[in-house]
Design a protein around this motif. Sequence first.
Motif, mmCIF file in Angstrom:
data_model
loop_
_atom_site.group_PDB
_atom_site.id
_atom_site.type_symbol
_atom_site.label_atom_id
_atom_site.label_comp_id
_atom_site.label_asym_id
_atom_site.label_seq_id
_atom_site.Cartn_x
_atom_site.Cartn_y
_atom_site.Cartn_z
ATOM 1 N N MET A 48 -13.109 50.566 -12.245
ATOM 2 C CA MET A 48 -14.410 50.830 -11.619
ATOM 3 C C MET A 48 -15.282 49.587 -11.751
ATOM 4 N N ASN A 49 -15.596 48.969 -10.604
ATOM 5 C CA ASN A 49 -16.465 47.797 -10.611
ATOM 6 C C ASN A 49 -17.924 48.222 -10.727
ATOM 7 N N PRO B 87 -20.919 52.413 -10.722
ATOM 8 C CA PRO B 87 -21.342 52.958 -9.419
ATOM 9 C C PRO B 87 -21.383 54.483 -9.358
ATOM 10 N N ASN B 88 -20.819 55.145 -10.376
ATOM 11 C CA ASN B 88 -20.849 56.616 -10.342
ATOM 12 C C ASN B 88 -22.085 57.177 -11.032
ATOM 13 N N MET B 89 -23.063 56.301 -11.347
ATOM 14 C CA MET B 89 -24.298 56.800 -11.971
ATOM 15 C C MET B 89 -25.258 57.320 -10.905
ATOM 16 N N THR B 90 -25.909 58.426 -11.227
ATOM 17 C CA THR B 90 -26.944 58.938 -10.326
ATOM 18 C C THR B 90 -28.262 58.227 -10.630
ATOM 19 N N LEU C 266 -26.923 58.822 -5.543
ATOM 20 C CA LEU C 266 -26.122 57.806 -6.214
ATOM 21 C C LEU C 266 -26.957 56.524 -6.277
ATOM 22 N N SER D 297 -26.489 53.463 -5.788
ATOM 23 C CA SER D 297 -26.415 52.484 -4.689
ATOM 24 C C SER D 297 -27.324 52.878 -3.523
ATOM 25 N N LEU E 68 -20.495 61.728 -13.508
ATOM 26 C CA LEU E 68 -19.494 61.903 -12.457
ATOM 27 C C LEU E 68 -18.204 61.200 -12.850
ATOM 28 N N GLN E 69 -17.076 61.690 -12.348
ATOM 29 C CA GLN E 69 -15.808 60.985 -12.552
ATOM 30 C C GLN E 69 -15.926 59.545 -12.014
ATOM 31 N N PHE F 75 -15.383 56.274 -9.814
ATOM 32 C CA PHE F 75 -14.952 55.864 -8.476
ATOM 33 C C PHE F 75 -15.652 54.554 -8.149
ATOM 34 N N ASP F 76 -15.135 53.856 -7.171
ATOM 35 C CA ASP F 76 -15.805 52.644 -6.708
ATOM 36 C C ASP F 76 -16.685 52.975 -5.528
ATOM 37 N N VAL F 77 -17.724 52.154 -5.341
ATOM 38 C CA VAL F 77 -18.641 52.352 -4.217
ATOM 39 C C VAL F 77 -18.773 51.051 -3.450
ATOM 40 N N ARG G 125 -21.050 49.495 -0.061
ATOM 41 C CA ARG G 125 -22.212 49.835 0.769
ATOM 42 C C ARG G 125 -22.288 48.841 1.924
ATOM 43 N N LEU H 176 -22.208 65.055 -3.697
ATOM 44 C CA LEU H 176 -22.332 64.879 -5.148
ATOM 45 C C LEU H 176 -22.088 66.185 -5.894
ATOM 46 N N ASP I 256 -20.839 54.202 0.833
ATOM 47 C CA ASP I 256 -22.245 54.611 0.910
ATOM 48 C C ASP I 256 -22.837 54.087 2.221
#
Lengths: 164, 284
Positions: free
Chosen positions: A1-2, A21-24, A65, A67, B2-3, B5-7, B9, B35, B50
């Motif tokens: 996970m970058n 990136p999985n942070m809200t 999210l 981003s 959350l599990q 994952f990559d994002v 944009r 979500l 995204d």
Amino acid sequence: MNSVMVDFTLNGEPRTVTVKPNMTLLEVIRDEFALTGTKEGCGQGECGACTVILDGKAVDSCLILISQVQGRTVTTIEGLGKDGSLDLLQSSFIEAGAVQCGYCTPGMIMSAKSLLLKNSNPSVDEIKRAISGNLCRCTGYTKIIKAVQLAAMNARDGSAGGEK
Amino acid sequence: MLQAFDVIRPRSLADALDAIADGNATLLAGGTDLLVRIKKRLLKPQLVVDLSALSELTEIEDEREQIVIGSLVTHGQIVESTLANRYLPVLVQGCATVGSPQIRNTGTLGGNIANASPAADSLPPLTVLDARVIIQSLAGKRELSLDAFITSPGKTQLRSGELITGIAVQKMQDNERCLYRKLGQRKALAISVASVAVRMAFDPAIRTSSASGIAFGAVVPVIRRVPELERMLSQGPLDLQAIKEISERAGEFCAPISDLRASAEYRRNMCSSLLYEVLYDLTS
């Protein structure tokens, strides 16, 4: 996970975070900035305890999210008061006795704030609609609605009523 | 949390179409549904794309006979839009009942369509408006009618590498009336138990409708217009007796399920009641 790097404005200050990136948005506000006024309730957009204002509109920060806030403006409950004094909504909630356990209060105030930003003289129905995404299990809502009316009235009068 | 994952944009539609071309990405529009599904582990994405930078998909445009709504337009934007209020009031009514103010400020029309929930509040209005879904991929652009696009609950014709970019809707005419009504367990944050959208060209002088659209929500696997009922609306003056007879038959055209919100029988009855109320209001 970058990691992702996100620039946004938080309570009037430009900020940059580099986070997973999985942070809200809620997790970043609380864990990266230690702004713990914003609460997590249900985590599913049903309770509104995590409400913040994003580009002028109330949103559930638990369902955004990090981003998604790139380049945008976020206001939390900590961003309302200025120079050590409370926002009119905050003082009205105290004055009207609209706080019991307090868990819903920050989200409730942010929803009310987003209403008052576009409507300085809301009706009771407009107030009810604006806070319809915020659950309170203590107050029965009556005093919350009175507090919002009081804040709107004080703001219109330009009075410093309740401010310390 | 959350599990993992990559994002990514993407900054433009072209970049987004590139990013989703291999079909491995999960698309993030508003995120209010996505979500929740990731949190509940109903969905385990590796890569989330995204779409929030695609400002070209956030406009509501007036294109002569039709309105084109970008797929990333939020429910809240539709409720506040002058164009939508003037030409698509039934869609405004539907979007105004979605979730809560916070959800409406985040959730998008494109997302609501892509999720294809039988209880989605934008879908009965879009169905009576004969909306068309505009889809793009690296291969080009195509359009499908909404009722062809949604195939079963949660399933659509969207192929891998494709993105909904907009929703095209013919403007309603000045002689048309419309109403969307939803029954939920409470006024806010309630998933529809049953709902109905009705649109009709009504001549009050002779109390007669010349053309109409009726669609029920939350009581059929895929929301479709009900031509049998629509024909009945045009078969004579819509007096109280006619409205009563037409709405009593509503249940014949529903296939509701029983779940924790309501029994099938209750839903069937509520379809009749909702249709009666809506026809009564539209013709008074």
